[in-house]
Design an enzyme around this catalytic site. Structure first.
Site, PDB file in Angstrom:
ATOM      1  N   PHE A   1      12.444   7.613   0.512  1.00  0.00           N
ATOM      2  CA  PHE A   1      11.617   7.481   1.722  1.00  0.00           C
ATOM      3  C   PHE A   1      12.401   6.641   2.718  1.00  0.00           C
ATOM      4  O   PHE A   1      13.557   6.269   2.465  1.00  0.00           O
ATOM      5  CB  PHE A   1      10.257   6.863   1.381  1.00  0.00           C
ATOM      6  CG  PHE A   1      10.322   5.506   0.741  1.00  0.00           C
ATOM      7  CD1 PHE A   1      10.110   4.357   1.475  1.00  0.00           C
ATOM      8  CD2 PHE A   1      10.617   5.384  -0.630  1.00  0.00           C
ATOM      9  CE1 PHE A   1      10.166   3.106   0.865  1.00  0.00           C
ATOM     10  CE2 PHE A   1      10.676   4.133  -1.233  1.00  0.00           C
ATOM     11  CZ  PHE A   1      10.453   2.999  -0.475  1.00  0.00           C
TER      12      PHE A   1
ATOM     13  N   ASP B   1      10.211  -7.362   0.716  1.00  0.00           N
ATOM     14  CA  ASP B   1      10.451  -6.966   2.087  1.00  0.00           C
ATOM     15  C   ASP B   1      11.863  -6.414   2.102  1.00  0.00           C
ATOM     16  O   ASP B   1      12.784  -7.032   1.558  1.00  0.00           O
ATOM     17  CB  ASP B   1      10.301  -8.155   3.046  1.00  0.00           C
ATOM     18  CG  ASP B   1      10.086  -7.684   4.478  1.00  0.00           C
ATOM     19  OD1 ASP B   1       9.202  -6.834   4.698  1.00  0.00           O
ATOM     20  OD2 ASP B   1      10.796  -8.151   5.380  1.00  0.00           O
TER      21      ASP B   1
ATOM     22  N   ARG C   1       0.844  -1.192   0.000  1.00  0.00           N
ATOM     23  CA  ARG C   1       0.000   0.000   0.000  1.00  0.00           C
ATOM     24  C   ARG C   1       0.882   1.246   0.000  1.00  0.00           C
ATOM     25  O   ARG C   1       0.411   2.354   0.093  1.00  0.00           O
ATOM     26  CB  ARG C   1      -0.927   0.005   1.218  1.00  0.00           C
ATOM     27  CG  ARG C   1      -1.960  -1.120   1.177  1.00  0.00           C
ATOM     28  CD  ARG C   1      -3.001  -0.939   2.272  1.00  0.00           C
ATOM     29  NE  ARG C   1      -3.913  -2.081   2.294  1.00  0.00           N
ATOM     30  CZ  ARG C   1      -3.700  -3.185   2.979  1.00  0.00           C
ATOM     31  NH1 ARG C   1      -2.621  -3.286   3.735  1.00  0.00           N
ATOM     32  NH2 ARG C   1      -4.556  -4.195   2.944  1.00  0.00           N
TER      33      ARG C   1
END
Lengths: 201, 201
Positions: free
Chosen positions: B156, B73, B10
């Site tokens: 980020f 991940d 998401r």
């Protein structure tokens, strides 16, 4: 005259624990906390192992006081975290010595981790430094499993969540004597006591 | 008809990054985010490696949608922390996805650690799961050093504090194209692209 030994900590819990451990070894030394001496410089813990930081602290105190000094560096090593918090245990949540915040953060980080992967151990390095330059270090461990809910009111730090292997209680549910008998700090300081007996007179 | 591939995240940053990486490999697939599909079950990330968690997420999404699914991940592995934050990178400060809090906590934890001990790397596992049960996983790394002060506004997560080896800028000072060319995620997904090309038609 009873020789004096300075302990490099401002943590009152640790002074009490260590006094009990040294008393049981029968060593005839007077243990005083570092706060007895003014103007002890702050030690920047730049080491990357428990032993390095314990020696840094003991050396700084011995040089500042002219007395034999002992220090320890200890922490909780979580397998699934590759040994962290480790030397960062006391400042895990960012502020030094905030036990409740450190413990809450660790539980939050491990929230998704199931019991088979919650193995951890307490580790302690205990160091002795003499004013002349002699140094000794000894280490101890206590293996166990991390609980999800803090239990017990004894001890300090991460004691309420580590359940030692072979016991059904957490370290914070053990009496001080029970804890000292099996703890990482008890093992490390009992191992160091031989050096103290040999070198501090 | 262009085959459709569902991406298990998401995180809008990741969708954009991955679309750019897959576009450059020339793969003819339509990449859609998981939020296109309602009722995707939440995945409890119970794995203890990047690969386990990437496969868990891809498998859950493939089973729920009946489509080929990819997931990654990834995280920051700090040498002096034994590889932590690692799989816990996104929830390091206790709340999932609070980049600023995660980064501030890590800098506070490492406050006493000098430059020679600030080596770290980003790691990524990229996984592909097909509805029938077939699974593939590929990994990538980006090594560097941790800055003390966050710098740059691109990217980020921990991008503002990792300076890749051989560069003088942080990952957050690289353009998206520069970052994808060297990043852990770029390497992992380019390696996985071969499996996508082979298995997704």
């Amino acid at each position: 005259m009873t020789p004096r030994l300075v302990l490099a900590t401002r943590n009152a819990h640790k002074v009490v624990e260590l006094r009990a451990i040294l008393a049981e070894t029968g060593l005839d030394v007077e243990l005083v906390g570092a706060d007895t001496y003014p103007d002890i410089p702050d030690v920047k813990e730049t080491g990357v192992t428990f032993a390095e930081n314990a020696l840094l602290k003991a050396r700084t105190l011995a040089d500042a006081t002219g007395l034999p000094a002992v220090a320890d560096d200890s922490g909780l090593c979580v397998d699934v975290l590759g040994g962290a918090p480790g030397i960062f245990s006391a400042r895990w949540a960012g502020t030094h010595g905030d036990d409740a915040a450190n413990l809450a953060l660790l539980l939050a980080q491990l929230g998704d981790i199931d019991d088979p992967h919650r193995a951890a151990h307490f580790a302690c390095a205990a160091a002795l430094a003499l004013p002349g330059g002699t140094e000794r270090v000894a280490e101890g461990r206590l293996r166990g499993t991390l609980r999800r809910i803090p239990t017990g009111t004894n001890g300090f730090g991460y004691d309420p969540i580590l359940q030692p292997d072979g016991d059904t209680r957490t370290c914070a549910e053990l009496s001080p004597d029970e804890k000292n008998a099996i703890s990482h700090r008890g093992k490390a300081f009992r191992a160091l006591a031989a050096s103290v007996a040999e070198l501090v007179r």
